[in-house]
Design a protein around this motif. Structure first.
Motif, short mmCIF file in Angstrom:
data_model
loop_
_atom_site.label_atom_id
_atom_site.label_comp_id
_atom_site.label_asym_id
_atom_site.label_seq_id
_atom_site.Cartn_x
_atom_site.Cartn_y
_atom_site.Cartn_z
N ASP A 38 0.82 -1.23 0.00
CA ASP A 38 0.00 0.00 0.00
C ASP A 38 0.84 1.27 0.00
O ASP A 38 0.39 2.31 0.48
CB ASP A 38 -0.96 0.01 1.19
N ALA A 39 2.06 1.22 -0.51
CA ALA A 39 2.93 2.40 -0.51
C ALA A 39 2.83 3.19 -1.80
O ALA A 39 3.31 4.31 -1.86
CB ALA A 39 4.38 1.98 -0.28
N ALA A 40 2.22 2.63 -2.81
CA ALA A 40 2.16 3.31 -4.11
C ALA A 40 1.38 4.61 -4.01
O ALA A 40 0.43 4.72 -3.23
CB ALA A 40 1.53 2.40 -5.15
N ILE A 41 1.79 5.59 -4.78
CA ILE A 41 1.06 6.84 -4.87
C ILE A 41 0.14 6.72 -6.08
O ILE A 41 0.60 6.75 -7.22
CB ILE A 41 2.00 8.05 -5.00
N GLY A 42 -1.14 6.53 -5.85
CA GLY A 42 -2.11 6.30 -6.90
C GLY A 42 -2.63 4.88 -6.79
O GLY A 42 -2.55 4.25 -5.73
N ILE A 43 -3.16 4.37 -7.89
CA ILE A 43 -3.68 3.00 -7.92
C ILE A 43 -2.86 2.22 -8.94
O ILE A 43 -3.00 2.43 -10.15
CB ILE A 43 -5.17 2.97 -8.30
N PRO A 44 -1.97 1.33 -8.47
CA PRO A 44 -1.12 0.57 -9.40
C PRO A 44 -1.97 -0.19 -10.43
O PRO A 44 -3.00 -0.75 -10.10
CB PRO A 44 -0.37 -0.41 -8.49
N GLY A 45 -1.52 -0.15 -11.68
CA GLY A 45 -2.24 -0.81 -12.76
C GLY A 45 -3.29 0.09 -13.39
O GLY A 45 -3.67 -0.11 -14.53
N ILE A 46 -3.77 1.08 -12.66
CA ILE A 46 -4.74 2.04 -13.21
C ILE A 46 -3.99 3.32 -13.58
O ILE A 46 -3.86 3.66 -14.73
CB ILE A 46 -5.86 2.34 -12.20
N LEU A 47 -3.47 4.03 -12.57
CA LEU A 47 -2.65 5.21 -12.79
C LEU A 47 -1.92 5.51 -11.48
O LEU A 47 -2.57 5.73 -10.46
CB LEU A 47 -3.50 6.41 -13.22
N ALA A 48 -0.60 5.48 -11.51
CA ALA A 48 0.19 5.67 -10.30
C ALA A 48 1.59 6.14 -10.66
O ALA A 48 2.03 6.04 -11.80
CB ALA A 48 0.27 4.36 -9.51
N VAL A 49 2.29 6.64 -9.64
CA VAL A 49 3.70 6.97 -9.79
C VAL A 49 4.45 5.64 -9.71
O VAL A 49 4.32 4.93 -8.71
CB VAL A 49 4.16 7.93 -8.66
N PRO A 50 5.21 5.27 -10.75
CA PRO A 50 5.91 3.99 -10.71
C PRO A 50 6.90 3.93 -9.54
O PRO A 50 7.59 4.92 -9.25
CB PRO A 50 6.67 3.94 -12.05
N PRO A 51 6.96 2.78 -8.85
CA PRO A 51 7.89 2.64 -7.71
C PRO A 51 9.32 2.96 -8.13
O PRO A 51 9.78 2.52 -9.18
CB PRO A 51 7.75 1.17 -7.31
N GLY A 52 9.99 3.77 -7.34
CA GLY A 52 11.38 4.11 -7.59
C GLY A 52 11.58 5.28 -8.54
O GLY A 52 12.69 5.78 -8.67
N SER A 53 10.53 5.73 -9.24
CA SER A 53 10.70 6.87 -10.14
C SER A 53 10.85 8.14 -9.31
O SER A 53 10.47 8.20 -8.15
CB SER A 53 9.53 6.99 -11.11
#
Length: 184
Positions: A38-53
């Protein structure tokens, strides 16, 4: 336990609780990784800041009577998929940051709930939740590759943008299907 310093933590010590004192800061922070649930900013797979970017912060810290006012921008790259045609999409966003961090023992701290306004803790402000909220709350509920995306054909599942204008599927009333089988 990690010994890495928290990159989201900014010191306000040099502001010294003197209203009117201001300083600026720029920092590039890697987006939370996939190793933290649950650390992703946004909703992974839908629209989010890619991890590590990279998330680039350009900030101004200003001491005010009740705390530290933080303003500036957070810039990030988003990746996801179009909600109509399922194509990959990406875009860069620049979100405005404006947040008051209340000083301990200030009137603002005394008159607000702990989760209502962030606090200055040990002469530091933690901007992770502020940046997360600024980016995530501005994301579209249904991201599109373009405003007029025609989506997918409900019959064959192909992208309508790739199909010709004369693309059609024969629709036969199921009540007549048995008769058609006898005639062919």
């Amino acid at each position: 336990m990690s010994t890495q310093p928290n990159p989201w933590l900014f010191s306000t010590r040099e502001l010294g609780r003197r209203p009117g004192i201001m300083r600026t800061a720029t920092r590039t922070i890697p987006a939370p990784g996939s190793d933290v649930p649950d650390a992703a900013i946004g909703i992974p797979g839908i629209l989010a800041v890619p991890p590590g970017s990279d998330i680039a912060l350009d900030l101004r810290f200003e001491s005010v009577s009740e705390g530290v006012y933080v303003s500036g921008t957070a810039s990030a790259h988003l990746a996801g998929e179009c909600s109509r045609c399922l194509d990959d999409l990406s875009e860069d966003v620049v979100e405005r940051i404006e947040e008051l961090f209340a000083y301990p023992d200030s009137l603002t701290e005394e008159t607000t709930d702990a989760d209502e306004i962030p606090r200055v803790t040990d002469d530091n402000v933690d901007l992770e939740q502020t940046v997360r909220d600024a980016i995530a709350l501005d994301l579209p509920l249904a991201p599109l590759c373009r405003e007029d995306c025609p989506g997918l054909c409900p019959e064959c599942g192909e992208r309508r943008a790739d199909l010709g204008p004369d693309h059609r599927h024969e629709t036969l009333d199921p009540r007549w299907a048995a008769l058609r089988e006898r005639l062919t």
